[in-house]
Design an enzyme around this catalytic site. Structure first.
Site, PDB file in Angstrom:
ATOM      1  N   GLU A  55     102.169  57.518  65.832  1.00 53.50           N
ATOM      2  CA  GLU A  55     102.629  58.327  64.703  1.00 53.50           C
ATOM      3  C   GLU A  55     103.961  59.000  65.025  1.00 53.50           C
ATOM      4  O   GLU A  55     104.827  59.134  64.163  1.00 53.50           O
ATOM      5  CB  GLU A  55     101.595  59.374  64.296  1.00 53.50           C
ATOM      6  CG  GLU A  55     102.043  60.128  63.061  1.00 53.50           C
ATOM      7  CD  GLU A  55     100.943  60.816  62.294  1.00 53.50           C
ATOM      8  OE1 GLU A  55     101.280  61.524  61.324  1.00 53.50           O
ATOM      9  OE2 GLU A  55      99.756  60.666  62.641  1.00 53.50           O
ATOM     10  N   HIS A  82      92.552  49.162  69.117  1.00 49.34           N
ATOM     11  CA  HIS A  82      92.825  49.164  70.551  1.00 49.34           C
ATOM     12  C   HIS A  82      92.206  47.901  71.138  1.00 49.34           C
ATOM     13  O   HIS A  82      91.012  47.674  71.004  1.00 49.34           O
ATOM     14  CB  HIS A  82      92.237  50.416  71.201  1.00 49.34           C
ATOM     15  CG  HIS A  82      92.653  51.689  70.514  1.00 49.34           C
ATOM     16  ND1 HIS A  82      93.976  52.020  70.298  1.00 49.34           N
ATOM     17  CD2 HIS A  82      91.924  52.689  69.977  1.00 49.34           C
ATOM     18  CE1 HIS A  82      94.032  53.194  69.674  1.00 49.34           C
ATOM     19  NE2 HIS A  82      92.795  53.617  69.467  1.00 49.34           N
ATOM     20  N   VAL A  83      93.041  47.079  71.788  1.00 48.84           N
ATOM     21  CA  VAL A  83      92.570  45.770  72.236  1.00 48.84           C
ATOM     22  C   VAL A  83      92.488  45.636  73.746  1.00 48.84           C
ATOM     23  O   VAL A  83      91.904  44.675  74.240  1.00 48.84           O
ATOM     24  CB  VAL A  83      93.443  44.633  71.643  1.00 48.84           C
ATOM     25  CG1 VAL A  83      93.330  44.619  70.126  1.00 48.84           C
ATOM     26  CG2 VAL A  83      94.898  44.771  72.058  1.00 48.84           C
ATOM     27  N   SER A 106      92.443  48.142  77.629  1.00 45.29           N
ATOM     28  CA  SER A 106      92.499  49.427  78.328  1.00 45.29           C
ATOM     29  C   SER A 106      93.615  49.412  79.365  1.00 45.29           C
ATOM     30  O   SER A 106      94.017  48.363  79.853  1.00 45.29           O
ATOM     31  CB  SER A 106      91.178  49.704  79.045  1.00 45.29           C
ATOM     32  OG  SER A 106      90.135  49.832  78.122  1.00 45.29           O
ATOM     33  N   HIS A 109     107.667  48.034  54.977  1.00 43.72           N
ATOM     34  CA  HIS A 109     108.083  48.391  53.612  1.00 43.72           C
ATOM     35  C   HIS A 109     108.883  49.689  53.680  1.00 43.72           C
ATOM     36  O   HIS A 109     108.389  50.697  54.188  1.00 43.72           O
ATOM     37  CB  HIS A 109     106.867  48.576  52.700  1.00 43.72           C
ATOM     38  CG  HIS A 109     107.204  49.200  51.381  1.00 43.72           C
ATOM     39  ND1 HIS A 109     107.870  48.516  50.387  1.00 43.72           N
ATOM     40  CD2 HIS A 109     106.986  50.450  50.911  1.00 43.72           C
ATOM     41  CE1 HIS A 109     108.034  49.330  49.354  1.00 43.72           C
ATOM     42  NE2 HIS A 109     107.516  50.502  49.645  1.00 43.72           N
TER      43      HIS A 109
END
Length: 140
Positions: free
Chosen positions: A62, A89-90, A92, A106
């Protein structure tokens, strides 16, 4: 022409006394189409079992997406706010640095949609984040 050094200095100066300073987030690269920030992975941003906390990754995402909105809208007349964020989250990570690269999907006058990939130092994908920001006019 993009004044890369000035933009990065401006972004890093805005971080003083904020969550970004607390998490040691620094802005490290910018172009006409992206902004990158990095964050060290230390015990300060770990969850109890010693891996990077998902919330810290979302805060990083963010932060870079909101800063990118501010830069790319060239908008000193707006407040920028995140209005929706989702993260997957894919992988660690326990140490090193993570890098968040915000790329515009956009670029509307009011709302903006960002694709933010968080990777490690070997460019392995750690998290994929979608951020929607809104530009709110400042009252004069």
């Amino acid at each position: 022409m993009l004044d890369k050094d000035n933009i990065l200095t401006q972004c890093n100066t805005m971080c003083k006394d904020t969550l970004m300073e607390t998490l040691d987030i620094t802005f490290c690269d910018v172009s006409e189409s992206f902004l990158i920030a990095k964050m060290p992975v230390t015990p300060k941003v770990h969850q109890p079992d010693g891996v990077l906390h998902g919330g810290a990754m979302v805060a990083l995402a963010e932060s870079v997406g909101s800063a990118a909105t501010y830069i790319f809208l060239n908008s000193k007349d707006f407040y920028i706010r995140g209005i929706e964020i989702s993260a997957n989250h894919v992988k660690s990570i326990r140490e090193g640095f993570v890098y968040a690269k915000a790329v515009i999907v956009h670029k509307g006058r009011t709302t903006q949609l960002w694709d933010i990939k968080i990777t490690d130092e070997e460019n392995q994908l750690i998290s994929v984040v979608k951020l929607t920001t809104i530009a709110l006019p400042k009252k004069k």
